[in-house]
Structures are given as C-alpha cells and as structure tokens.
Design a protein around this motif. Structure first.
Motif, PDB file in Angstrom:
ATOM      1  N   ASP A   1       0.827  -1.208   0.000  1.00  0.00           N
ATOM      2  CA  ASP A   1       0.000   0.000   0.000  1.00  0.00           C
ATOM      3  C   ASP A   1       0.863   1.261   0.000  1.00  0.00           C
ATOM      4  O   ASP A   1       0.549   2.246  -0.684  1.00  0.00           O
ATOM      5  N   GLU A   2       1.959   1.245   0.759  1.00  0.00           N
ATOM      6  CA  GLU A   2       2.821   2.421   0.793  1.00  0.00           C
ATOM      7  C   GLU A   2       3.565   2.612  -0.531  1.00  0.00           C
ATOM      8  O   GLU A   2       3.812   3.751  -0.955  1.00  0.00           O
ATOM      9  N   LEU A   3       3.910   1.516  -1.182  1.00  0.00           N
ATOM     10  CA  LEU A   3       4.518   1.630  -2.512  1.00  0.00           C
ATOM     11  C   LEU A   3       3.533   2.230  -3.507  1.00  0.00           C
ATOM     12  O   LEU A   3       3.882   3.102  -4.310  1.00  0.00           O
ATOM     13  N   LEU A   4       2.287   1.774  -3.451  1.00  0.00           N
ATOM     14  CA  LEU A   4       1.277   2.233  -4.401  1.00  0.00           C
ATOM     15  C   LEU A   4       0.912   3.699  -4.183  1.00  0.00           C
ATOM     16  O   LEU A   4       0.416   4.356  -5.103  1.00  0.00           O
ATOM     17  N   ARG A   5       1.144   4.206  -2.975  1.00  0.00           N
ATOM     18  CA  ARG A   5       0.824   5.605  -2.683  1.00  0.00           C
ATOM     19  C   ARG A   5       1.931   6.569  -3.117  1.00  0.00           C
ATOM     20  O   ARG A   5       1.750   7.786  -3.056  1.00  0.00           O
ATOM     21  N   GLN A   6       3.065   6.041  -3.544  1.00  0.00           N
ATOM     22  CA  GLN A   6       4.144   6.933  -3.954  1.00  0.00           C
ATOM     23  C   GLN A   6       3.734   7.689  -5.213  1.00  0.00           C
ATOM     24  O   GLN A   6       3.203   7.096  -6.166  1.00  0.00           O
ATOM     25  N   PRO A   7       3.960   9.003  -5.250  1.00  0.00           N
ATOM     26  CA  PRO A   7       3.427   9.822  -6.345  1.00  0.00           C
ATOM     27  C   PRO A   7       4.055   9.566  -7.706  1.00  0.00           C
ATOM     28  O   PRO A   7       3.406   9.729  -8.733  1.00  0.00           O
ATOM     29  N   ASP A   8       5.306   9.173  -7.744  1.00  0.00           N
ATOM     30  CA  ASP A   8       5.981   8.980  -9.029  1.00  0.00           C
ATOM     31  C   ASP A   8       6.883   7.742  -8.938  1.00  0.00           C
ATOM     32  O   ASP A   8       8.108   7.867  -8.840  1.00  0.00           O
ATOM     33  N   PRO A   9       6.278   6.547  -8.977  1.00  0.00           N
ATOM     34  CA  PRO A   9       7.072   5.324  -8.805  1.00  0.00           C
ATOM     35  C   PRO A   9       8.160   5.203  -9.874  1.00  0.00           C
ATOM     36  O   PRO A   9       7.923   5.456 -11.050  1.00  0.00           O
ATOM     37  N   ARG A  10       9.340   4.800  -9.442  1.00  0.00           N
ATOM     38  CA  ARG A  10      10.434   4.595 -10.385  1.00  0.00           C
ATOM     39  C   ARG A  10      10.544   3.113 -10.709  1.00  0.00           C
ATOM     40  O   ARG A  10       9.736   2.303 -10.252  1.00  0.00           O
ATOM     41  N   LEU A  11      11.546   2.769 -11.489  1.00  0.00           N
ATOM     42  CA  LEU A  11      11.697   1.392 -11.962  1.00  0.00           C
ATOM     43  C   LEU A  11      11.725   0.393 -10.807  1.00  0.00           C
ATOM     44  O   LEU A  11      10.982  -0.593 -10.799  1.00  0.00           O
TER      45      LEU A  11
END
Length: 220
Positions: free
Chosen positions: A157-167
C-alpha cells in the motif's frame, strides 16, 4: 568513567534488551523478528567518527526496515537459477523503497563526545545519560515501524501511494501484487514496469520479475 567505544557497546546491549519484549533478537548491529509476511529489523546505523575542537566525536543512531517474504522468495528463486545459495529469511534485505523512519521525521544523530575535563579520553557522561534516556522511546518507535512494514499488505500500500514510482518501485509492486493472484492490477503493474524501459527491451532482471510474478499469481 568509560571510553566512547565501550560506552557504545553498553548502549547497544541496552538496545537489545529493550527490543526483546517486541520479539526482536540477534546481535549488534541488527536485530530481527520473523513474521509470517516477512522479516522486520531494527539496527544501529553506521558509526561516524569526526573531530571537534581536537576531540573525537562518535555519532550513530537507529534505523528500522522490513523485507516482505515475497521479495525474499523472489530473491532466492533468482539465486537458484543463477546457482547461488539461498539467503536465510533472517538475513533478508530490500527492497528499501519506503520511508522506514518513525513518525515525526528524521531523528538527530546521537553523539558521544570526549569529556574535556577528565584525562584519559573518557566519554562525556552527559552524552551517555542523554542517549540512555532517549533509547526506550526510539526503540519503541523503530520496532513499531518495522513491524508495520513486515505486513506485506502495508508495504505494498505504501509503494502504491508513492506519487511517481520509479523502476525499482514497479519491480517490487509487481512481486508483491502477485501474492494476490492474477488480475487487472497485476497486469497494469507489469505494463508499467515494461514502460519504464521506454521502448527498450526490459532487462534480464525485469524479465525474471515478470516471470516469477506471473507464475506466483497462478499459484496464489
């Protein structure tokens, strides 16, 4: 009176004792607790040694981290394909993609200074007492944060909430989403992972992630 290095060792023994009620065990500089969803860890940061007014200052702090079991399993799956030995869960690390600090922002680094009024290079008792007073609160905050992130659902959930996910973030999202089985969310994440390569052929590592995730999703 005690010199900085022995004082630090004593403080780390105090840290280990404070972590035991939370279920963390191990040896300095890292203590772990294994959960069904992964491994939580609290550790001592790297020690810094600087000089101020001709006296050495020893700096250190605490950190918390967690590794979801799915990420550890992917790593060992890949190790097996490469002929490498498996990594025990208690030694698992990564993916290190979320803010693992306690609420309230970064903590100040602790400092152990030399007492200028005593010969022999002994640590300043005020610094020792300050660290010992702050240890219970910091240990509590780091233990709680590590245990929160050992829940793979919370980590995802915290990964999915990141505004600009990188590779690297999409790589971890794909692996963790696979635990929920096949579906549009996983397919979308795989598509976004491929888009990170902007028309180039995805790396061998990304291919491994996609292959692992697709197989894991079918068996979830």
């Amino acid at each position: 009176m005690v010199k900085p290095d022995p004082a630090l060792r004593r403080l780390m023994r105090d840290t280990a004792k404070l972590l035991q009620p939370y279920g963390f065990h191990g040896d300095e500089p890292r203590w772990v607790r294994i959960e069904a969803g992964g491994v939580a860890s609290v550790g001592r940061t790297r020690i810094s040694r600087t000089w101020s007014a001709g006296q050495q200052v020893v700096g250190f702090g605490l950190y918390s981290s967690a590794t979801p079991a799915a990420w550890w399993e992917f790593g060992n799956w890949r190790n097996a394909r490469m002929g490498l030995p498996p990594v025990p869960l208690e030694d698992a690390t990564g993916p290190d993609l979320v803010d693992t600090g306690p609420p309230g922002g970064p903590e100040p680094v602790w400092s152990l200074r030399i007492d200028p009024d005593r010969p022999g290079g002994h640590a300043l008792q005020h610094d020792i007492d300050t660290i010992r007073d702050e240890l219970p609160r910091r240990v509590h905050a780091h233990a709680r944060r590590a245990l929160q992130l050992a829940d793979p659902g919370r980590y995802l959930d915290e990964l999915l909430r990141q505004p600009d996910p990188r590779l690297g973030t999409w790589e971890a999202i794909v692996v963790l989403l696979a635990e929920r089985g096949p579906g549009p969310d996983l397919e979308d994440a795989i598509g976004r992972l491929r888009q990170c390569f902007a028309g180039r052929e995805p790396s061998g590592y990304a291919h491994d992630i996609i292959e692992f995730a697709q197989a894991r999703a079918l068996s979830a």
